[in-house]
Design an enzyme around this catalytic site. Structure first.
Site, PDB file in Angstrom:
ATOM      1  N   ARG A   1     -39.736  -1.783  37.436  1.00 28.91           N
ATOM      2  CA  ARG A   1     -39.761  -1.330  36.032  1.00 28.91           C
ATOM      3  C   ARG A   1     -38.650  -1.999  35.219  1.00 28.91           C
ATOM      4  O   ARG A   1     -37.980  -1.375  34.409  1.00 28.91           O
ATOM      5  CB  ARG A   1     -39.608   0.197  35.928  1.00 28.91           C
ATOM      6  CG  ARG A   1     -40.728   1.000  36.553  1.00 28.91           C
ATOM      7  CD  ARG A   1     -42.043   0.799  35.802  1.00 28.91           C
ATOM      8  NE  ARG A   1     -43.062   1.746  36.242  1.00 28.91           N
ATOM      9  CZ  ARG A   1     -43.818   1.603  37.318  1.00 28.91           C
ATOM     10  NH1 ARG A   1     -43.670   0.524  38.099  1.00 28.91           N
ATOM     11  NH2 ARG A   1     -44.739   2.486  37.626  1.00 28.91           N
TER      12      ARG A   1
ATOM     13  N   SER B   1     -45.252   7.927  33.566  1.00 33.49           N
ATOM     14  CA  SER B   1     -44.033   8.418  34.224  1.00 33.49           C
ATOM     15  C   SER B   1     -42.907   8.453  33.203  1.00 33.49           C
ATOM     16  O   SER B   1     -42.571   7.424  32.618  1.00 33.49           O
ATOM     17  CB  SER B   1     -43.607   7.486  35.347  1.00 33.49           C
ATOM     18  OG  SER B   1     -44.629   7.336  36.277  1.00 33.49           O
TER      19      SER B   1
ATOM     20  N   GLU C   1     -37.634   6.503  32.094  1.00 32.80           N
ATOM     21  CA  GLU C   1     -38.310   5.202  32.116  1.00 32.80           C
ATOM     22  C   GLU C   1     -38.761   4.839  30.707  1.00 32.80           C
ATOM     23  O   GLU C   1     -38.847   3.665  30.360  1.00 32.80           O
ATOM     24  CB  GLU C   1     -39.518   5.301  33.054  1.00 32.80           C
ATOM     25  CG  GLU C   1     -40.108   3.972  33.440  1.00 32.80           C
ATOM     26  CD  GLU C   1     -41.601   4.042  33.634  1.00 32.80           C
ATOM     27  OE1 GLU C   1     -42.330   3.981  32.622  1.00 32.80           O
ATOM     28  OE2 GLU C   1     -42.049   4.139  34.779  1.00 32.80           O
TER      29      GLU C   1
HETATM   30  N1  EPU Z   1     -45.011  13.852  44.321  1.00 32.96           N
HETATM   31  C1  EPU Z   1     -44.757  15.209  44.364  1.00 32.96           C
HETATM   32  N2  EPU Z   1     -44.970  15.945  43.222  1.00 32.96           N
HETATM   33  C2  EPU Z   1     -45.431  15.381  42.081  1.00 32.96           C
HETATM   34  C3  EPU Z   1     -45.687  13.996  42.035  1.00 32.96           C
HETATM   35  C4  EPU Z   1     -45.451  13.250  43.180  1.00 32.96           C
HETATM   36  O1  EPU Z   1     -44.347  15.738  45.378  1.00 32.96           O
HETATM   37  O2  EPU Z   1     -45.613  16.131  41.117  1.00 32.96           O
HETATM   38  C5  EPU Z   1     -44.841  13.068  45.556  1.00 32.96           C
HETATM   39  C6  EPU Z   1     -46.204  12.769  46.182  1.00 32.96           C
HETATM   40  O3  EPU Z   1     -46.563  13.750  47.074  1.00 32.96           O
HETATM   41  C7  EPU Z   1     -45.960  11.474  46.896  1.00 32.96           C
HETATM   42  C8  EPU Z   1     -44.885  10.809  46.081  1.00 32.96           C
HETATM   43  O4  EPU Z   1     -44.316  11.807  45.244  1.00 32.96           O
HETATM   44  O5  EPU Z   1     -45.428  11.710  48.172  1.00 32.96           O
HETATM   45  C9  EPU Z   1     -45.397   9.640  45.275  1.00 32.96           C
HETATM   46  O6  EPU Z   1     -46.343  10.070  44.304  1.00 32.96           O
HETATM   47  P1  EPU Z   1     -47.349   9.026  43.576  1.00 32.96           P
HETATM   48  O7  EPU Z   1     -48.059   8.220  44.579  1.00 32.96           O
HETATM   49  O8  EPU Z   1     -48.137   9.811  42.600  1.00 32.96           O
HETATM   50  O9  EPU Z   1     -46.396   8.010  42.866  1.00 32.96           O
HETATM   51  P2  EPU Z   1     -45.092   8.181  41.961  1.00 32.96           P
HETATM   52  O10 EPU Z   1     -43.939   7.626  42.685  1.00 32.96           O
HETATM   53  O11 EPU Z   1     -44.986   9.587  41.494  1.00 32.96           O
HETATM   54  C10 EPU Z   1     -45.356   5.810  40.872  1.00 32.96           C
HETATM   55  C11 EPU Z   1     -45.293   5.201  39.495  1.00 32.96           C
HETATM   56  C12 EPU Z   1     -46.610   5.455  38.748  1.00 32.96           C
HETATM   57  C13 EPU Z   1     -47.743   4.838  39.548  1.00 32.96           C
HETATM   58  C14 EPU Z   1     -47.740   5.472  40.957  1.00 32.96           C
HETATM   59  C15 EPU Z   1     -48.753   4.849  41.866  1.00 32.96           C
HETATM   60  C16 EPU Z   1     -42.957   5.226  38.839  1.00 32.96           C
HETATM   61  C17 EPU Z   1     -41.922   5.838  37.979  1.00 32.96           C
HETATM   62  N3  EPU Z   1     -44.190   5.746  38.743  1.00 32.96           N
HETATM   63  O12 EPU Z   1     -45.440   7.230  40.721  1.00 32.96           O
HETATM   64  O13 EPU Z   1     -46.525   4.754  37.500  1.00 32.96           O
HETATM   65  O14 EPU Z   1     -48.997   5.058  38.912  1.00 32.96           O
HETATM   66  O15 EPU Z   1     -46.446   5.279  41.585  1.00 32.96           O
HETATM   67  O16 EPU Z   1     -48.348   3.566  42.243  1.00 32.96           O
HETATM   68  O17 EPU Z   1     -42.673   4.294  39.585  1.00 32.96           O
HETATM   69  C18 EPU Z   1     -46.019   4.901  35.171  1.00 32.96           C
HETATM   70  O18 EPU Z   1     -45.115   4.085  35.374  1.00 32.96           O
HETATM   71  O19 EPU Z   1     -46.240   5.379  34.032  1.00 32.96           O
HETATM   72  C19 EPU Z   1     -46.821   5.369  36.299  1.00 32.96           C
HETATM   73  C20 EPU Z   1     -47.727   6.338  36.164  1.00 32.96           C
END
Ligand code: EPU
Length: 337
Positions: free
Chosen positions: A162, A237, A333
């Site tokens: 990012r 995010s 972010e």
């Molecule tokens: N999780 C939770 N609770 C929540 C959300 C997530 O426990 O409410 C845990 C999930 O269980 C999982 C982990 O967090 O173990 C990762 O969750 P997820 O795969 O949804 O990914 P993220 O890290 O929350 C990132 C990006 C997203 C992108 C997804 C998929 C960032 C800040 N965000 O989210 O990007 O779509 O991975 O690759 O890196 C964005 O930048 O706007 C965005 C949506």
């Protein structure tokens, strides 16, 4: 090209925050953009792309320049690889769909990300194991100082998680006007190892996925977790996933044995901020017409009529609580304006 006065920015930001721009202009070509930038009477200028990564907290007292240059063209093709130039004002997801229709691969995991082509490199958008940098060749940008076009190659952009040069040294110094993407024509290298994609494809009984199948899987996952900005205002995010040391992780994991982590170097791991925010009790919390999304705690939402300031205050409370509970600082972010 007309400079308008006192324009609501509500249709121009995916959070749907209603603030006014004192002056507003939408530019559809580079000559107009150069002419606007030359105008001396507007000392404050805000460059607006898809408005998908910002939280507007007050009226803007200067000139908002809406980047609205359209067009997609093939600049080169060697049979295996195609170089496609997209202008900054193209909607990101429409561009992804265009690539898939033409069987150009590499970009399918980035389906349904809100925003425009021109702002995608600034924060090196990423999802489901792919980042913009993986398909980026170069971009053209106008210098706000010299009014000249400059080309930035991939290495010059210094992409990170990012992050890019446009958020660091060159912050607010350039406007990206077009991006060239390097895409595959036949031998697509699919990225389907991300857990949610694998299970989505399995659920649809797809064994040999096409880029279209991968795009559809990503769309289904995003639609199930992330609110559609056309229905509920949001900016994806709101926070970045924080990076902590292995030793801090070890200490935390003694108290929270379900704490997820992704190694990023020998000494550091990345922690999902969504998990921290959920554990802190904010997931699905609603305060009047704004709150934290019920399916993804990383996303703050405007149910309609919320003030940017209110969402900002909620984000600060979340940061403070996460810091107190886990001793981890989470960083926004989105750009706060
Ligand atoms: N999780 C939770 N609770 C929540 C959300 C997530 O426990 O409410 C845990 C999930 O269980 C999982 C982990 O967090 O173990 C990762 O969750 P997820 O795969 O949804 O990914 P993220 O890290 O929350 C990132 C990006 C997203 C992108 C997804 C998929 C960032 C800040 N965000 O989210 O990007 O779509 O991975 O690759 O890196 C964005 O930048 O706007 C965005 C949506």
């Amino acid at each position: 090209m007309q400079i308008l006065q006192n324009i609501s920015l509500k249709p121009y930001n995916t959070f749907g925050i209603d603030v006014l721009a004192k002056h507003f202009v939408s530019v559809t070509n580079i000559d107009d953009l150069k002419n606007i930038l030359k105008l001396k009477e507007f000392s404050n200028k805000l460059i607006l792309g898809g408005g998908s990564n910002m939280l507007l907290t007050k009226d803007y007292n200067g000139l908002v320049i809406h980047i609205n240059m359209k067009g997609v063209e093939i600049v080169s093709d060697n049979g295996d690889t195609v170089w496609v130039k997209a202008h900054a004002g193209e909607n990101w997801h429409q561009f992804v769909l265009w690539c898939i229709e033409n069987n150009y691969g590499g970009i399918e995991n980035l389906s349904l990300i809100p925003g425009n082509v021109g702002t995608a490199p600034i924060q090196n958008i990423g999802a489901y194991g792919v980042e913009l940098k993986d398909v980026f060749d170069s971009c053209e940008a106008i210098s706000l100082e010299s009014n000249e076009i400059q080309i930035f190659t991939k290495s010059e952009c210094d992409f990170g998680y990012r992050n890019s040069i446009f958020k660091q040294d060159k912050k607010r110094k350039f406007i990206i006007t077009s991006v060239i993407f390097k895409l595959t024509k036949g031998q697509h290298k699919l990225n389907i190892n991300y857990g949610a994609i694998t299970s989505q494809l399995e659920a649809s009984n797809i064994k040999k996925p096409s880029i279209k199948d991968v795009s559809n899987a990503v769309i289904a996952i995003r639609e199930s977790k992330l609110p559609n900005p056309k229905e509920i205002g949001n900016s994806g995010s709101f926070f970045k996933n924080p990076v902590i040391s292995n030793s801090q992780f070890k200490t935390l994991a003694e108290n929270f044995n379900d704490l997820p982590s992704y190694p990023i170097s020998e000494s550091e791991v990345k922690i999902p901020a969504g998990w921290l925010i959920e554990k802190a009790g904010f997931k699905g919390k609603r305060l009047g017409n704004y709150g934290v999304h019920k399916n993804q705690a990383l996303v703050l939402v405007n149910y309609g009529g919320a003030k940017g300031e209110e969402i900002l205050n909620l984000s600060k409370l979340i940061q403070k609580t996460v810091k107190r509970l886990f001793n981890i600082s989470i960083e926004a972010e989105v750009n706060i304006l």
